[in-house]
Design a protein around this motif. Structure first.
Motif, PDB file in Angstrom:
ATOM      1  N   UNK A 148       0.225  -1.115   0.024  1.00 11.00           N
ATOM      2  CA  UNK A 148      -0.309  -0.041   0.143  1.00 11.00           C
ATOM      3  C   UNK A 148       0.787   1.202   0.574  1.00 11.00           C
TER       4      UNK A 148
ATOM      5  N   UNK B  91       2.304   1.622  -3.630  1.00 10.27           N
ATOM      6  CA  UNK B  91       1.125   1.375  -4.975  1.00 10.27           C
ATOM      7  C   UNK B  91      -0.141   2.693  -4.874  1.00 10.27           C
ATOM      8  N   UNK B  92       0.663   3.459  -3.269  1.00 14.25           N
ATOM      9  CA  UNK B  92      -0.503   4.532  -3.406  1.00 14.25           C
ATOM     10  C   UNK B  92       0.444   6.128  -3.252  1.00 14.25           C
ATOM     11  N   UNK B  93       1.577   5.929  -4.209  1.00 15.91           N
ATOM     12  CA  UNK B  93       2.832   6.939  -4.497  1.00 15.91           C
ATOM     13  C   UNK B  93       3.133   6.883  -5.377  1.00 15.91           C
ATOM     14  N   UNK B  94       2.942   7.885  -6.588  1.00 18.06           N
ATOM     15  CA  UNK B  94       3.725   7.609  -7.723  1.00 18.06           C
ATOM     16  C   UNK B  94       5.420   7.368  -7.904  1.00 18.06           C
TER      17      UNK B  94
ATOM     18  N   UNK C 250      -2.597  -2.256  -6.841  1.00 17.42           N
ATOM     19  CA  UNK C 250      -1.522  -2.813  -5.483  1.00 17.42           C
ATOM     20  C   UNK C 250      -1.828  -3.929  -5.218  1.00 17.42           C
TER      21      UNK C 250
END
Lengths: 54, 589
Positions: B93, B96-99, B290
């Motif tokens: 998480x 995948x929550x950041x570029x 994710x």
């Protein structure tokens, strides 16, 4: 710092549900299988293996 | 190798290179080049994760490990499934929550640019140095098998892998890994079928287990290790005891393979390797979301331990096959050649005479033991004779190796293990045409699949974390992509040259590789600090990272502890020192 031209975060792009309905169930399955494999290996070692003398 | 094997081998290698290069179309920008456009299916990313870990030396070395030491090595992987679950929960998480294109980008956001740069340098240094070994070690085995110079094999493996990785980027890495992993599995399955079909003409499956177990080769789980002393021995105490002639017992921490080091040390090792080493963590960033990243990790969690048992058990089957059908005195080609030279012939002939008698006796005792209706333990005397015969053959093999080695300047002979040559010797002697070419291609493929991932990861870490962060922040995508390709070529050349020039100094490069593994625990520790110590800020990150590496080095130079524990020590040291610094530094906003 994120890359300048990087795309948008994709954690929320998921539209498919986790296998087995939830990730917790999936992790439990993996853990149970791992412990099962270790137990089977222990059983084989305990049944057949005889330590070589030093 | 026969002509038909050469044809199969060359066709497969040509196909892999072509397949890698045609992925250039998906690498139009940095995201395509380093993250596959985030479009890689989870199963391909999962197979690629497994292929990267299954280097050529894993395929040939692990079977050799099984042949010589049994299946106990599998315990190193016992922590892996749990590591994968923890990565799915905490790191996927986060990534995948950041570029982001490398995990170290997150460290800048969480701590400071210095922490990112430090962690990145740790990765670059350790991976680049280790890559030389990843290229050199299989080159030695492959050159002996296909009859070319080691330098040529090193150059060919390094160059071909660099070319397709440079052109195709991470998409080339993943999709060639999928093919390579498939060929590796097919090759190993064929070898298994060949071994079992031979052994079943002599024994039932139960007898196979009895005989392997009676030789101590089914030591899959060691719950109570041979050494249980919890106070580690210092190097000084061991040296002093050796000088005075007194023997000291090794401590628990020196026992390489047991349930506890495998579950705990292995957990930390695999958390760090799959989560914080960009050559593996990169694959978590290549799939579309994710969910796919989690599934690719869980594929390894499901498959890795059974696969490792399978490969090790192949080695045990190989040992049984050699025991019942006879075996060569030397497995290493160079040892075989030296044995026929006048310089060593007399010494070898002496060992050979005893060896021939010993393998006949071992075979005889093996057949008698197998014939016992109630298993080996029903006749303790015969069992002891069998174990003595097994140990005698092993001792004579060691004597035979030493007989073809010249003493060093101090007059001592250093044993050159032939563990990595057992599988090679077996397939050269036993495999039919075409299959031999395919299996050698599989070993070649395993070498390439480990190198390509590291090359792309080194390039990503250089471009994203250094070039684009510090040197040319405003450069265009096209410029960054060109620089990325150039840097891939640069790292490929560096690794190939290192393998070519430093490979022969085996002990030097092994030391470098071992020192590289010292940093894994600290790398994991810094991510753990980021996640679990919210107070930790700009100062705590770098302080913890440096303290973790210093702690591992201090332990290494003072007490005798096996490598798996270094991961735990490094991680704990980062958390303790980072946590303490966090208490005194100004609170993060």
């Amino acid at each position: 710092m994120a890359s300048a031209d990087a795309p948008t975060p994709d954690d929320d792009r998921t539209d498919q549900p986790p296998p087995l309905g939830s990730w917790a169930r999936m992790y439990l399955l993996v853990a149970v299988l791992a412990i099962g494999v270790m137990f089977a290996l222990w059983l084989i070692a305990a049944t057949y293996n005889i330590r070589m003398p030093d | 190798m026969r002509t038909v094997d050469w044809v199969v081998f060359l066709l497969f290698i040509a196909y892999v290179v072509w397949d890698g290069m045609r992925r250039a179309s998906t690498s139009k920008d940095l995201e395509g080049y380093y993250a596959g456009g985030r479009q890689i299916p989870w199963w391909a990313a999962g197979l690629s994760i497994m292929a990267t870990q299954a280097s050529a030396i894993t395929v040939i070395g692990t079977t050799g490990q099984g042949h010589d030491g049994g299946v106990g090595f599998v315990q190193v992987y016992f922590g892996l499934p749990f590591a994968m679950i923890l990565l799915c929960i905490f790191l996927v998480p986060l990534y995948r929550s950041r570029a982001i294109l490398t995990p170290y980008e997150y460290l800048e956001e969480r701590f400071s640019p210095l922490t990112r740069a430090l962690a990145n340098l740790v990765f670059l240094a350790s991976r680049c140095l280790a890559l030389g070994v990843v290229i050199y070690a299989p080159s030695v085995a492959l050159s002996a098998m296909i009859g070319i110079e080691t330098t040529t094999a090193t150059f060919v493996i390094g160059t071909l892998t660099t070319i397709y990785t440079m052109v195709g980027g991470v998409a080339a890495v993943v999709w060639t890994d999928v093919k390579q992993m498939t060929v590796i599995i097919l090759g190993l399955l064929f070898v298994c079928w060949l071994l079992l079909s031979d052994l079943f003409t002599h024994f039932s499956f139960g007898q196979i287990l009895d005989l392997a177990g009676a030789a101590g080769k089914l030591n899959a789980v060691d719950v109570v290790p041979a050494a249980t002393e919890l106070v580690p021995r210092t190097h000084a105490a061991v040296e002093a005891a050796a000088e005075s002639g007194a023997a000291t017992q090794p401590s628990f921490w020196e026992n390489k393979y047991n349930l506890w080091s495998g579950v705990l040390g292995g957990l930390f090792l695999h958390l760090s390797y799959f989560g914080c080493d960009h050559s593996q963590a990169q694959r978590l960033l290549t799939s579309k979301d994710a969910r796919s990243s989690r599934l690719s990790l869980l594929l390894s969690a499901f498959a890795k331990v059974p696969m490792q048992v399978f490969v090790l058990f192949l080695g045990v089957l190989m040992w049984l096959s050699y025991s019942v059908n006879g075996q060569p005195l030397h497995f290493k080609s160079v040892h075989q050649e030296r044995a026929t030279s006048p310089e060593f012939a007399t010494a070898v002939a002496e060992v050979k005479q005893s060896f021939d008698l010993a393998i006949v006796e071992r075979r005889d005792l093996m057949l008698r033991l197998a014939a016992l209706p109630d298993g080996p333990t029903s006749n303790p005397e015969l069992l002891r004779d069998y174990q003595d015969a097994v140990a005698e053959v092993d001792a004579l093999r060691r004597d035979a190796r030493l007989a073809v080695i010249l003493p060093d300047s101090e007059g001592k002979k250093k044993d050159e293990t032939d563990r990595n040559d057992i599988f090679c010797r077996f397939i050269l002697d036993q495999l039919p045409p075409i299959v031999l070419g395919l299996v050698i291609a599989a070993i070649f493929a395993a070498a390439m699949s480990s190198i390509d991932s590291v090359l792309n990861a080194l390039s990503a870490a250089t471009i994203v974390d250094h070039y684009r962060r510090w040197i040319r922040p405003q450069c265009s995508e096209a410029h960054a992509l060109r620089a990325g390709r150039f840097v891939t070529l640069f790292w490929g050349l560096v690794a190939t040259l290192m393998a070519t020039f430093f490979g022969k100094g085996g002990s030097v490069i092994e030391l470098i590789n071992r020192v590289g593994s010292f940093f894994y625990g600290s790398l994991l520790g810094i991510f753990a600090l980021a996640l679990f110590v919210p107070r930790a800020g700009r100062l705590a990150g770098p302080a913890g990272l440096v303290a973790g590496m210093a702690a591992v080095l201090a332990v290494h130079f003072t007490v005798k502890v096996e490598f798996l524990w270094y991961n735990v020590i490094g991680c704990v040291a980062v958390l303790v020192v980072g946590g303490l610094v966090a208490l005194v530094e100004p609170r993060r906003r």
